[in-house]
Write a protein that holds these residues in place. Structure first.
Motif, PDB file in Angstrom:
ATOM      1  N   LYS A   6      45.144 -61.385  78.067  1.00 20.38           N
ATOM      2  CA  LYS A   6      45.785 -62.007  79.231  1.00 20.38           C
ATOM      3  C   LYS A   6      44.721 -62.728  80.069  1.00 20.38           C
ATOM      4  CE  LYS A   6      49.919 -60.272  78.464  1.00 20.38           C
ATOM      5  NZ  LYS A   6      50.521 -59.235  79.302  1.00 20.38           N
ATOM      6  N   THR A   7      45.145 -63.777  80.747  1.00 20.86           N
ATOM      7  CA  THR A   7      44.230 -64.531  81.622  1.00 20.86           C
ATOM      8  C   THR A   7      44.601 -64.298  83.080  1.00 20.86           C
ATOM      9  OG1 THR A   7      43.817 -66.236  79.955  1.00 20.86           O
ATOM     10  CG2 THR A   7      43.387 -66.816  82.251  1.00 20.86           C
ATOM     11  N   LEU A   8      43.615 -63.786  83.835  1.00 25.15           N
ATOM     12  CA  LEU A   8      43.802 -63.504  85.262  1.00 25.15           C
ATOM     13  C   LEU A   8      43.006 -64.508  86.088  1.00 25.15           C
ATOM     14  CD1 LEU A   8      43.996 -60.666  83.646  1.00 25.15           C
ATOM     15  CD2 LEU A   8      43.781 -59.647  85.925  1.00 25.15           C
ATOM     16  N   PHE A   9      43.642 -65.116  87.044  1.00 23.39           N
ATOM     17  CA  PHE A   9      43.004 -66.016  88.011  1.00 23.39           C
ATOM     18  C   PHE A   9      42.875 -65.211  89.295  1.00 23.39           C
ATOM     19  CE2 PHE A   9      42.740 -69.350  91.170  1.00 23.39           C
ATOM     20  CZ  PHE A   9      42.231 -70.479  90.535  1.00 23.39           C
ATOM     21  N   ILE A  10      41.638 -64.818  89.648  1.00 19.86           N
ATOM     22  CA  ILE A  10      41.426 -63.911  90.781  1.00 19.86           C
ATOM     23  C   ILE A  10      40.598 -64.611  91.847  1.00 19.86           C
ATOM     24  CG2 ILE A  10      40.601 -61.648  91.524  1.00 19.86           C
ATOM     25  CD1 ILE A  10      40.819 -60.665  88.682  1.00 19.86           C
ATOM     26  N   THR A  11      41.156 -64.742  93.045  1.00 17.38           N
ATOM     27  CA  THR A  11      40.422 -65.364  94.144  1.00 17.38           C
ATOM     28  C   THR A  11      39.504 -64.329  94.801  1.00 17.38           C
ATOM     29  OG1 THR A  11      42.096 -64.918  95.865  1.00 17.38           O
ATOM     30  CG2 THR A  11      42.367 -66.923  94.552  1.00 17.38           C
ATOM     31  N   GLY A  12      38.340 -64.788  95.228  1.00 17.57           N
ATOM     32  CA  GLY A  12      37.401 -63.881  95.876  1.00 17.57           C
ATOM     33  C   GLY A  12      36.889 -62.789  94.961  1.00 17.57           C
TER      34      GLY A  12
END
Length: 276
Positions: A6-12
């Motif tokens: 899975k691809t996670l886009f995590i800010t900060g």
């Protein structure tokens, strides 16, 4: 269900809670897009997108470090495009980045007000909007897409506003995104939830606030483990929730919460804000 592939886009995600969530997902073999601003080390606030990438890959995941200002539309759209080019899409968005100022109205300069609303409210909304086409595609492919925002349960009690009106409004703006987007995206099969700690969490940012006793805090890993439970839940049924970390873990059978204490055996933790 796990997060392998899975691809996670995590800010900060260059440090603290965002990095802890990233590393927990990396243990499954997830792809992590680190969307954060820090590229140069700061002695007071350690961690850059590059050091985070190294930690994520050491934990077993694949990392893409993308310098991103989540207040800027072009910056966010470029980061999403890089994520798609690198990993083929986005399955999970974690809105973690946040700005804080626990100040009264006279002591909150408008520049600080604008920063909190720019990062917390605009940033959360913008990243969600920018990732939405990828999340819809993920749902159509049966990949269980989630949006998880690190924001508190909504409460209209004056107690939570009176000492820091601007900060409370900015955090509640994030929570209002969860409330609205959960209903808006439900027909697509996209889960939208919030997660918040019951206690103060020991991060480098918290240590910069004078007078905080880190020994009476919990570690970021409690939020990472709680986030993992949410992100591996069925997106069609687990949506529109405002989860509290220790309650969720307890409901899922995690009985040893002492493992998350900075000081094992602690009974009196510093409470976080917004939890009645």
């Amino acid at each position: 269900m796990n997060l392998n592939g899975k691809t996670l886009f995590i800010t900060g995600a260059s440090r603290g809670i965002g990095l802890a969530i990233a590393k927990r997902a990396a243990r499954d073999g997830a792809n992590i897009v680190i969307a954060a601003k820090t590229t140069e080390a700061n002695p007071k606030l350690p961690g850059t997108i590059h050091t985070a990438a190294a930690e994520i890959e050491a934990a077993g995941g694949k990392a893409l470090a993308v310098q991103t200002d989540i207040r800027d539309e072009a910056s966010v759209l470029a980061a999403v495009e890089q994520a798609v080019q690198a990993f083929g899409g986005i399955d999970i968005l974690v809105n973690n980045a946040s700005a804080i100022s626990l100040t009264s109205t006279p002591d909150t300069p408008m520049k600080r007000f604008d920063l909190m609303f720019g990062v917390n409210v605009r940033g959360t909304y913008l990243c969600t909007q920018a990732c939405l086409p990828q999340l819809i595609a993920s749902a159509k492919a049966g990949r269980n897409p989630h949006v998880l925002t690190m924001s508190p349960p909504l409460s209209m009690k004056p107690h939570w506003f009176q000492n820091h009106v601007a900060y409370t409004m900015a955090k509640y703006g994030m929570s209002e995104c969860t409330l609205g987007h959960a209903a808006e995206f439900k027909p697509h099969g996209i889960a939208v939830n919030s997660l918040w700690p019951r206690t103060a969490i020991a991060t480098a940012a918290l240590q910069m606030i004078p007078g905080v006793d880190i020994a009476r805090c919990r570690k970021p890993e409690i939020l990472a483990d709680a986030a993992y439970l949410i992100l591996t839940s069925d997106a069609t049924t687990t949506t529109g929730n405002f989860f509290i970390d220790d309650t969720l873990l307890g409901e899922r059978g995690v009985t040893d919460l002492d493992q998350y204490s900075v000081t094992p055996g602690t009974k009196q933790f510093i409470p976080d804000f917004f939890v009645d």
